[in-house]
Design a protein around this motif. Sequence first.
Motif, mmCIF file in Angstrom:
data_model
loop_
_atom_site.group_PDB
_atom_site.id
_atom_site.type_symbol
_atom_site.label_atom_id
_atom_site.label_comp_id
_atom_site.label_asym_id
_atom_site.label_seq_id
_atom_site.Cartn_x
_atom_site.Cartn_y
_atom_site.Cartn_z
ATOM 1 N N HIS A 102 -39.728 -6.170 12.460
ATOM 2 C CA HIS A 102 -39.852 -7.170 11.399
ATOM 3 C C HIS A 102 -41.311 -7.359 10.962
ATOM 4 O O HIS A 102 -41.611 -7.397 9.770
ATOM 5 C CB HIS A 102 -39.255 -8.492 11.890
ATOM 6 C CG HIS A 102 -39.297 -9.574 10.865
ATOM 7 N ND1 HIS A 102 -38.467 -9.600 9.771
ATOM 8 C CD2 HIS A 102 -40.112 -10.663 10.735
ATOM 9 C CE1 HIS A 102 -38.743 -10.658 9.025
ATOM 10 N NE2 HIS A 102 -39.739 -11.323 9.591
ATOM 11 N N HIS A 106 -43.291 -6.551 7.293
ATOM 12 C CA HIS A 106 -44.226 -7.395 6.522
ATOM 13 C C HIS A 106 -45.439 -6.561 6.098
ATOM 14 O O HIS A 106 -45.864 -6.602 4.957
ATOM 15 C CB HIS A 106 -44.733 -8.565 7.380
ATOM 16 C CG HIS A 106 -43.826 -9.762 7.391
ATOM 17 N ND1 HIS A 106 -44.134 -10.948 6.742
ATOM 18 C CD2 HIS A 106 -42.641 -9.977 7.991
ATOM 19 C CE1 HIS A 106 -43.164 -11.829 6.957
ATOM 20 N NE2 HIS A 106 -42.246 -11.274 7.708
ATOM 21 N N CYS A 199 -41.182 -17.087 5.210
ATOM 22 C CA CYS A 199 -40.287 -16.377 6.144
ATOM 23 C C CYS A 199 -39.951 -17.279 7.336
ATOM 24 O O CYS A 199 -40.809 -17.995 7.830
ATOM 25 C CB CYS A 199 -40.952 -15.084 6.638
ATOM 26 S SG CYS A 199 -39.881 -14.127 7.739
ATOM 27 N N GLY A 201 -38.605 -16.010 10.188
ATOM 28 C CA GLY A 201 -38.377 -15.128 11.344
ATOM 29 C C GLY A 201 -39.400 -15.313 12.447
ATOM 30 O O GLY A 201 -40.266 -16.183 12.380
ATOM 31 N N HIS A 203 -42.390 -13.315 14.712
ATOM 32 C CA HIS A 203 -43.325 -12.214 14.465
ATOM 33 C C HIS A 203 -44.235 -11.995 15.656
ATOM 34 O O HIS A 203 -44.500 -12.918 16.418
ATOM 35 C CB HIS A 203 -44.186 -12.538 13.234
ATOM 36 C CG HIS A 203 -43.379 -12.908 12.032
ATOM 37 N ND1 HIS A 203 -42.914 -14.192 11.832
ATOM 38 C CD2 HIS A 203 -42.930 -12.168 10.999
ATOM 39 C CE1 HIS A 203 -42.208 -14.220 10.706
ATOM 40 N NE2 HIS A 203 -42.198 -13.011 10.187
HETATM 41 ZN ZN LIG Z 1 -41.000 -12.531 8.674
#
Ligand SMILES: [Zn+2]
Length: 406
Positions: A102, A106, A199, A201, A203
Amino acid sequence: MTEPLYYTDAMMQTCSARITALTDVSGSSAICLDRTCFYPEGGGQPGDRGTIADCVVVDTIKGRDGSILHKLKEPPPHDLGVGSPVDCVLDWRHRYEYMQQHTGQHVLSGALYRVAAADTVSVHQGTEVVTIEIGLATITDSLLRDVEEEANRVIREDLAVRAFLIQDHELSRYVLRRPTTRSGSIRLVEITGYDLVACGGVHLPRTGLINLVKAVGIETIRGQLRLAFKIGDRALLDYHEKHRAITESSDLFSCRPGQVPDRIRSAQEEIRQLHRTVRLRAERLAEHLIPEELGRDAPDSLMLEEEDEDLFKALTERAAMDPDRRVLLLNRKSDSLQWALVVGTGHPFPQQELRERVLSPVGAKGGGKPPLWRGIIPVSRVGQAESIEKFVSAFRSVWEEDRIRR
Ligand SMILES: [Zn+2]
Protein backbone atom coordinates in the motif's frame (compact mmCIF):
# COMPACT_ATOMS: atom_id res chain seq x y z
CA MET A 1 -15.57 2.96 20.65
CA THR A 2 -12.33 1.07 20.13
CA GLU A 3 -9.10 3.07 20.32
CA PRO A 4 -7.37 2.49 16.93
CA LEU A 5 -3.76 1.91 18.04
CA TYR A 6 -2.80 1.04 14.42
CA TYR A 7 -3.22 4.74 13.61
CA THR A 8 -0.99 5.88 16.48
CA ASP A 9 1.75 3.38 15.62
CA ALA A 10 1.41 1.24 12.49
CA MET A 11 4.50 -0.77 13.54
CA MET A 12 2.85 -1.98 16.78
CA GLN A 13 2.80 -5.79 16.61
CA THR A 14 1.23 -6.58 20.00
CA CYS A 15 -0.96 -4.79 22.54
CA SER A 16 -2.96 -5.50 25.66
CA ALA A 17 -6.68 -4.65 25.79
CA ARG A 18 -9.98 -5.47 27.47
CA ILE A 19 -12.96 -7.18 25.91
CA THR A 20 -15.94 -4.82 25.52
CA ALA A 21 -18.31 -7.23 23.73
CA LEU A 22 -18.62 -10.82 22.52
CA THR A 23 -20.75 -11.05 19.42
CA ASP A 24 -21.47 -12.92 16.22
CA VAL A 25 -20.66 -11.97 12.60
CA SER A 26 -22.20 -14.02 9.78
CA GLY A 27 -22.00 -17.24 11.78
CA SER A 28 -18.58 -16.60 13.34
CA SER A 29 -17.78 -15.47 16.87
CA ALA A 30 -16.26 -12.01 17.11
CA ILE A 31 -14.65 -9.95 19.85
CA CYS A 32 -14.75 -6.17 20.37
CA LEU A 33 -11.98 -4.51 22.39
CA ASP A 34 -11.43 -1.16 24.11
CA ARG A 35 -8.22 -0.73 22.05
CA THR A 36 -6.61 -2.68 19.21
CA CYS A 37 -3.59 -2.88 16.94
CA PHE A 38 -5.68 -4.94 14.43
CA TYR A 39 -6.54 -2.88 11.32
CA PRO A 40 -10.10 -3.51 10.02
CA GLU A 41 -10.47 -4.15 6.28
CA GLY A 42 -10.89 -0.95 4.28
CA GLY A 43 -9.48 1.28 1.53
CA GLY A 44 -8.26 -1.74 -0.45
CA GLN A 45 -6.29 -3.13 2.49
CA PRO A 46 -7.30 -6.48 3.99
CA GLY A 47 -8.25 -6.89 7.66
CA ASP A 48 -5.62 -8.07 10.13
CA ARG A 49 -5.13 -11.62 11.34
CA GLY A 50 -3.38 -12.93 14.45
CA THR A 51 -4.40 -14.03 17.94
CA ILE A 52 -6.31 -12.54 20.87
CA ALA A 53 -5.80 -14.43 24.16
CA ASP A 54 -4.54 -17.34 22.03
CA CYS A 55 -7.82 -17.40 20.01
CA VAL A 56 -7.09 -17.28 16.27
CA VAL A 57 -8.37 -14.12 14.57
CA VAL A 58 -9.08 -14.84 10.88
CA ASP A 59 -10.18 -11.33 9.87
CA THR A 60 -10.87 -7.87 11.24
CA ILE A 61 -13.75 -5.82 9.87
CA LYS A 62 -15.74 -2.71 10.67
CA GLY A 63 -19.33 -3.24 11.85
CA ARG A 64 -22.20 -1.09 10.58
CA ASP A 65 -22.07 0.97 13.78
CA GLY A 66 -18.33 1.61 13.30
CA SER A 67 -17.26 -0.99 15.88
CA ILE A 68 -14.15 -3.07 15.13
CA LEU A 69 -14.98 -6.77 14.99
CA HIS A 70 -12.20 -9.35 15.41
CA LYS A 71 -13.59 -12.50 13.76
CA LEU A 72 -12.50 -15.70 15.48
CA LYS A 73 -11.85 -19.09 13.93
CA GLU A 74 -13.48 -20.91 16.88
CA PRO A 75 -15.87 -19.69 19.61
CA PRO A 76 -13.92 -18.16 22.55
CA PRO A 77 -13.42 -20.22 25.76
CA HIS A 78 -15.98 -19.68 28.56
CA ASP A 79 -13.53 -17.91 30.86
CA LEU A 80 -13.35 -15.00 28.40
CA GLY A 81 -16.04 -12.40 28.95
CA VAL A 82 -16.71 -8.69 28.86
CA GLY A 83 -14.00 -6.98 30.92
CA SER A 84 -11.43 -9.79 30.51
CA PRO A 85 -7.90 -8.51 29.89
CA VAL A 86 -6.34 -10.01 26.74
CA ASP A 87 -3.05 -9.97 24.86
CA CYS A 88 -3.32 -9.27 21.14
CA VAL A 89 -0.65 -10.45 18.67
CA LEU A 90 -0.72 -9.53 14.97
CA ASP A 91 0.15 -11.84 12.10
CA TRP A 92 2.99 -9.46 11.39
CA ARG A 93 4.10 -11.00 8.09
CA HIS A 94 0.62 -10.46 6.67
CA ARG A 95 0.33 -6.90 7.96
CA TYR A 96 3.85 -5.84 6.97
CA GLU A 97 3.38 -7.26 3.48
CA TYR A 98 0.24 -5.28 2.75
CA MET A 99 1.61 -2.09 4.33
CA GLN A 100 4.57 -2.46 1.96
CA GLN A 101 2.22 -2.90 -1.01
CA HIS A 102 0.00 0.00 0.00
CA THR A 103 2.77 2.47 0.87
CA GLY A 104 4.59 1.48 -2.33
CA GLN A 105 1.42 2.29 -4.25
CA HIS A 106 1.35 5.82 -2.70
CA VAL A 107 4.94 6.36 -3.89
CA LEU A 108 4.19 4.96 -7.37
CA SER A 109 1.04 7.07 -7.78
CA GLY A 110 3.07 10.11 -6.71
CA ALA A 111 5.80 9.29 -9.24
CA LEU A 112 3.23 8.65 -12.02
CA TYR A 113 1.71 12.05 -11.30
CA ARG A 114 5.01 13.91 -11.21
CA VAL A 115 6.91 12.16 -14.00
CA ALA A 116 4.13 11.15 -16.42
CA ALA A 117 1.37 13.65 -15.44
CA ALA A 118 -0.83 10.57 -14.90
CA ASP A 119 -3.70 10.57 -12.40
CA THR A 120 -4.42 7.41 -10.46
CA VAL A 121 -7.98 6.35 -11.33
CA SER A 122 -8.18 3.17 -9.28
CA VAL A 123 -5.97 0.72 -7.43
CA HIS A 124 -6.18 -3.00 -6.80
CA GLN A 125 -4.01 -4.76 -4.25
CA GLY A 126 -3.83 -8.38 -5.45
CA THR A 127 -2.04 -11.38 -4.02
CA GLU A 128 0.56 -11.32 -6.83
CA VAL A 129 0.76 -7.71 -7.99
CA VAL A 130 -0.59 -4.25 -7.24
CA THR A 131 -2.33 -2.72 -10.24
CA ILE A 132 -2.79 1.01 -10.78
CA GLU A 133 -5.22 2.22 -13.41
CA ILE A 134 -4.16 5.62 -14.73
CA GLY A 135 -5.88 8.31 -16.80
CA LEU A 136 -3.64 7.82 -19.85
CA ALA A 137 -4.28 5.83 -23.03
CA THR A 138 -0.58 5.13 -23.69
CA ILE A 139 2.80 5.32 -22.00
CA THR A 140 6.20 4.70 -23.57
CA ASP A 141 8.53 2.09 -22.11
CA SER A 142 11.12 4.77 -21.36
CA LEU A 143 8.59 6.98 -19.54
CA LEU A 144 7.43 4.03 -17.42
CA ARG A 145 11.08 3.30 -16.70
CA ASP A 146 11.50 6.91 -15.55
CA VAL A 147 8.49 6.52 -13.24
CA GLU A 148 9.98 3.35 -11.78
CA GLU A 149 13.39 5.04 -11.27
CA GLU A 150 11.74 8.02 -9.60
CA ALA A 151 9.78 5.76 -7.20
CA ASN A 152 12.96 3.86 -6.32
CA ARG A 153 14.76 7.18 -5.73
CA VAL A 154 12.01 8.20 -3.26
CA ILE A 155 12.46 4.81 -1.53
CA ARG A 156 16.26 5.31 -1.30
CA GLU A 157 15.77 8.77 0.21
CA ASP A 158 13.88 7.09 3.06
CA LEU A 159 11.31 9.87 3.42
CA ALA A 160 9.03 9.96 6.48
CA VAL A 161 5.40 8.93 5.94
CA ARG A 162 3.00 10.66 8.33
CA ALA A 163 -0.74 10.79 8.80
CA PHE A 164 -2.74 13.62 10.41
CA LEU A 165 -6.34 14.71 10.77
CA ILE A 166 -7.84 17.95 9.44
CA GLN A 167 -11.38 19.29 9.15
CA ASP A 168 -12.98 19.62 5.71
CA HIS A 169 -13.05 23.45 5.88
CA GLU A 170 -9.23 23.36 6.13
CA LEU A 171 -8.86 21.41 2.86
CA SER A 172 -8.13 24.53 0.81
CA ARG A 173 -4.85 24.92 2.70
CA TYR A 174 -3.54 21.65 1.28
CA VAL A 175 -2.62 20.64 -2.25
CA LEU A 176 -3.72 17.04 -2.63
CA ARG A 177 -2.55 14.87 -5.51
CA ARG A 178 -6.04 13.45 -5.74
CA PRO A 179 -9.07 15.52 -4.65
CA THR A 180 -11.25 14.05 -1.89
CA THR A 181 -15.03 14.10 -1.53
CA ARG A 182 -14.90 13.27 2.17
CA SER A 183 -16.41 15.62 4.70
CA GLY A 184 -15.97 16.27 8.40
CA SER A 185 -12.76 14.96 9.84
CA ILE A 186 -10.34 13.91 7.07
CA ARG A 187 -7.17 11.86 7.46
CA LEU A 188 -4.32 12.99 5.21
CA VAL A 189 -1.26 10.88 4.48
CA GLU A 190 1.92 12.66 3.47
CA ILE A 191 5.17 11.31 2.08
CA THR A 192 7.15 14.24 3.37
CA GLY A 193 7.73 16.83 0.69
CA TYR A 194 6.61 14.47 -2.08
CA ASP A 195 2.99 13.33 -1.99
CA LEU A 196 -0.21 14.17 -0.11
CA VAL A 197 -3.58 12.39 -0.32
CA ALA A 198 -6.58 11.59 1.86
CA CYS A 199 -6.33 7.96 3.03
CA GLY A 200 -7.62 5.83 5.90
CA GLY A 201 -5.13 2.99 5.50
CA VAL A 202 -2.08 1.89 7.45
CA HIS A 203 1.37 2.76 6.12
CA LEU A 204 5.02 2.07 6.74
CA PRO A 205 6.59 4.97 8.68
CA ARG A 206 9.39 5.50 6.13
CA THR A 207 9.65 4.95 2.38
CA GLY A 208 12.95 3.07 2.81
CA LEU A 209 11.03 0.12 4.25
CA ILE A 210 9.33 -0.40 0.86
CA ASN A 211 12.68 -1.68 -0.44
CA LEU A 212 12.00 -1.79 -4.15
CA VAL A 213 9.35 -1.39 -6.85
CA LYS A 214 9.30 -2.89 -10.35
CA ALA A 215 6.83 -2.43 -13.22
CA VAL A 216 5.90 -5.88 -14.55
CA GLY A 217 2.94 -5.38 -16.87
CA ILE A 218 0.80 -3.01 -18.92
CA GLU A 219 -2.69 -3.63 -20.27
CA THR A 220 -5.43 -1.41 -21.66
CA ILE A 221 -8.80 -1.50 -19.90
CA ARG A 222 -11.72 0.68 -21.09
CA GLY A 223 -9.29 2.87 -23.04
CA GLN A 224 -7.09 3.45 -20.00
CA LEU A 225 -3.84 1.87 -18.90
CA ARG A 226 -3.62 -0.59 -16.07
CA LEU A 227 -0.08 -0.95 -14.80
CA ALA A 228 1.07 -3.90 -12.71
CA PHE A 229 3.84 -3.60 -10.13
CA LYS A 230 5.83 -5.89 -7.87
CA ILE A 231 6.46 -4.04 -4.64
CA GLY A 232 8.80 -4.64 -1.69
CA ASP A 233 9.79 -8.19 -0.76
CA ARG A 234 7.57 -9.45 -3.59
CA ALA A 235 9.78 -7.60 -6.11
CA LEU A 236 12.88 -9.19 -4.61
CA LEU A 237 11.29 -12.64 -4.65
CA ASP A 238 10.25 -12.06 -8.26
CA TYR A 239 13.88 -11.17 -9.06
CA HIS A 240 15.12 -14.36 -7.35
CA GLU A 241 12.69 -16.51 -9.35
CA LYS A 242 13.44 -14.84 -12.67
CA HIS A 243 17.18 -14.94 -12.01
CA ARG A 244 16.98 -18.67 -11.28
CA ALA A 245 14.93 -19.31 -14.44
CA ILE A 246 17.18 -17.26 -16.72
CA THR A 247 20.38 -18.73 -15.24
CA GLU A 248 19.06 -22.26 -15.77
CA SER A 249 18.04 -21.35 -19.34
CA SER A 250 21.41 -19.79 -20.19
CA ASP A 251 23.20 -22.86 -18.75
CA LEU A 252 21.04 -25.12 -20.95
CA PHE A 253 21.92 -23.09 -24.02
CA SER A 254 25.53 -22.52 -22.90
CA CYS A 255 25.17 -18.82 -23.56
CA ARG A 256 24.98 -15.52 -21.68
CA PRO A 257 21.55 -14.65 -20.15
CA GLY A 258 21.03 -11.85 -22.70
CA GLN A 259 21.43 -14.32 -25.58
CA VAL A 260 18.64 -16.65 -24.41
CA PRO A 261 15.83 -15.10 -26.54
CA ASP A 262 17.94 -15.40 -29.73
CA ARG A 263 18.81 -19.00 -28.89
CA ILE A 264 15.13 -19.83 -28.36
CA ARG A 265 14.23 -18.27 -31.72
CA SER A 266 16.97 -20.30 -33.46
CA ALA A 267 15.84 -23.50 -31.71
CA GLN A 268 12.22 -22.86 -32.76
CA GLU A 269 13.29 -22.38 -36.37
CA GLU A 270 15.37 -25.55 -36.24
CA ILE A 271 12.39 -27.52 -34.88
CA ARG A 272 10.18 -26.14 -37.68
CA GLN A 273 12.71 -27.30 -40.28
CA LEU A 274 13.02 -30.73 -38.66
CA HIS A 275 9.23 -31.14 -38.64
CA ARG A 276 9.16 -30.31 -42.31
CA THR A 277 11.87 -32.87 -43.06
CA VAL A 278 10.13 -35.55 -40.99
CA ARG A 279 6.83 -34.85 -42.76
CA LEU A 280 8.43 -35.14 -46.20
CA ARG A 281 10.20 -38.37 -45.24
CA ALA A 282 6.96 -39.80 -43.84
CA GLU A 283 5.19 -39.04 -47.11
CA ARG A 284 7.94 -40.84 -49.06
CA LEU A 285 7.83 -43.79 -46.65
CA ALA A 286 4.04 -44.02 -46.91
CA GLU A 287 4.30 -44.58 -50.66
CA HIS A 288 6.18 -47.81 -49.93
CA LEU A 289 4.16 -48.97 -46.90
CA ILE A 290 0.71 -48.91 -48.55
CA PRO A 291 0.55 -51.96 -50.86
CA GLU A 292 -0.87 -51.25 -54.30
CA GLU A 293 -3.83 -53.66 -53.89
CA LEU A 294 -4.71 -52.72 -50.25
CA GLY A 295 -8.51 -52.44 -49.88
CA ARG A 296 -9.21 -52.36 -53.60
CA ASP A 297 -11.07 -55.67 -54.13
CA ALA A 298 -12.45 -56.02 -50.61
CA PRO A 299 -12.38 -53.92 -47.44
CA ASP A 300 -9.05 -54.32 -45.72
CA SER A 301 -7.29 -53.21 -42.54
CA LEU A 302 -3.74 -52.23 -41.67
CA MET A 303 -2.41 -52.43 -38.14
CA LEU A 304 0.48 -50.27 -36.92
CA GLU A 305 2.35 -50.28 -33.60
CA GLU A 306 3.24 -47.05 -31.81
CA GLU A 307 3.84 -45.19 -35.07
CA ASP A 308 4.36 -41.45 -34.81
CA GLU A 309 1.70 -38.93 -35.84
CA ASP A 310 3.48 -37.80 -38.98
CA LEU A 311 3.73 -41.30 -40.46
CA PHE A 312 0.16 -42.29 -39.51
CA LYS A 313 -1.14 -39.09 -41.12
CA ALA A 314 0.97 -39.66 -44.25
CA LEU A 315 -0.28 -43.27 -44.52
CA THR A 316 -3.95 -42.30 -44.25
CA GLU A 317 -3.54 -39.52 -46.78
CA ARG A 318 -1.66 -41.81 -49.14
CA ALA A 319 -4.39 -44.48 -48.84
CA ALA A 320 -7.11 -41.86 -49.44
CA MET A 321 -5.58 -40.86 -52.78
CA ASP A 322 -6.95 -44.02 -54.44
CA PRO A 323 -10.74 -43.66 -55.14
CA ASP A 324 -11.20 -47.48 -55.15
CA ARG A 325 -9.98 -48.16 -51.61
CA ARG A 326 -11.84 -49.13 -48.43
CA VAL A 327 -9.30 -49.37 -45.64
CA LEU A 328 -9.34 -49.24 -41.87
CA LEU A 329 -5.97 -48.12 -40.44
CA LEU A 330 -5.24 -48.63 -36.76
CA ASN A 331 -2.29 -47.44 -34.71
CA ARG A 332 -1.83 -48.96 -31.25
CA LYS A 333 -0.68 -46.47 -28.61
CA SER A 334 -0.13 -47.14 -24.90
CA ASP A 335 -3.38 -45.49 -23.77
CA SER A 336 -5.47 -45.30 -26.95
CA LEU A 337 -6.08 -46.65 -30.39
CA GLN A 338 -5.78 -44.24 -33.33
CA TRP A 339 -8.11 -45.04 -36.21
CA ALA A 340 -8.59 -43.77 -39.75
CA LEU A 341 -11.23 -44.89 -42.15
CA VAL A 342 -10.51 -44.47 -45.85
CA VAL A 343 -13.47 -44.87 -48.18
CA GLY A 344 -12.57 -43.99 -51.73
CA THR A 345 -15.03 -41.95 -53.75
CA GLY A 346 -15.37 -44.92 -56.14
CA HIS A 347 -17.55 -46.70 -53.53
CA PRO A 348 -20.97 -45.76 -52.21
CA PHE A 349 -20.76 -45.18 -48.51
CA PRO A 350 -23.26 -46.43 -45.89
CA GLN A 351 -22.33 -43.62 -43.54
CA GLN A 352 -25.17 -44.04 -41.05
CA GLU A 353 -24.49 -47.76 -40.64
CA LEU A 354 -20.79 -47.27 -40.22
CA ARG A 355 -21.39 -44.73 -37.50
CA GLU A 356 -23.96 -46.85 -35.67
CA ARG A 357 -22.44 -50.31 -36.10
CA VAL A 358 -18.70 -49.71 -36.40
CA LEU A 359 -17.74 -46.50 -34.61
CA SER A 360 -20.29 -46.21 -31.76
CA PRO A 361 -19.97 -49.77 -30.35
CA VAL A 362 -16.21 -49.31 -29.70
CA GLY A 363 -16.62 -45.73 -28.43
CA ALA A 364 -14.64 -44.25 -31.33
CA LYS A 365 -14.25 -40.47 -31.15
CA GLY A 366 -13.51 -38.28 -34.13
CA GLY A 367 -14.98 -37.34 -37.50
CA GLY A 368 -14.24 -36.33 -41.07
CA LYS A 369 -15.74 -36.29 -44.52
CA PRO A 370 -15.31 -38.49 -47.62
CA PRO A 371 -12.86 -39.98 -48.30
CA LEU A 372 -11.30 -39.84 -44.83
CA TRP A 373 -12.55 -40.14 -41.25
CA ARG A 374 -10.24 -40.34 -38.27
CA GLY A 375 -10.05 -40.18 -34.50
CA ILE A 376 -9.17 -42.21 -31.42
CA ILE A 377 -10.63 -44.89 -29.21
CA PRO A 378 -9.64 -44.06 -25.64
CA VAL A 379 -8.80 -47.57 -24.49
CA SER A 380 -5.83 -48.92 -22.54
CA ARG A 381 -3.39 -51.45 -24.02
CA VAL A 382 -5.09 -54.25 -22.01
CA GLY A 383 -8.52 -53.72 -23.56
CA GLN A 384 -7.30 -53.08 -27.08
CA ALA A 385 -7.33 -56.61 -28.55
CA GLU A 386 -11.09 -56.94 -28.06
CA SER A 387 -11.81 -53.45 -29.42
CA ILE A 388 -9.65 -54.06 -32.48
CA GLU A 389 -11.37 -57.35 -33.25
CA LYS A 390 -14.83 -55.77 -32.87
CA PHE A 391 -13.83 -52.76 -34.93
CA VAL A 392 -12.34 -54.73 -37.85
CA SER A 393 -15.09 -57.36 -38.06
CA ALA A 394 -17.87 -54.74 -37.84
CA PHE A 395 -16.18 -52.74 -40.58
CA ARG A 396 -15.94 -55.78 -42.88
CA SER A 397 -19.49 -57.04 -42.21
CA VAL A 398 -21.12 -53.65 -42.91
CA TRP A 399 -19.44 -53.62 -46.30
CA GLU A 400 -20.26 -57.24 -47.01
CA GLU A 401 -23.96 -56.68 -46.27
CA ASP A 402 -23.91 -53.56 -48.39
CA ARG A 403 -22.38 -55.55 -51.28
CA ILE A 404 -25.02 -58.31 -51.00
CA ARG A 405 -27.86 -55.74 -50.98
CA ARG A 406 -26.59 -54.39 -54.22
ZN1 LIG B 1 -2.86 4.99 2.10
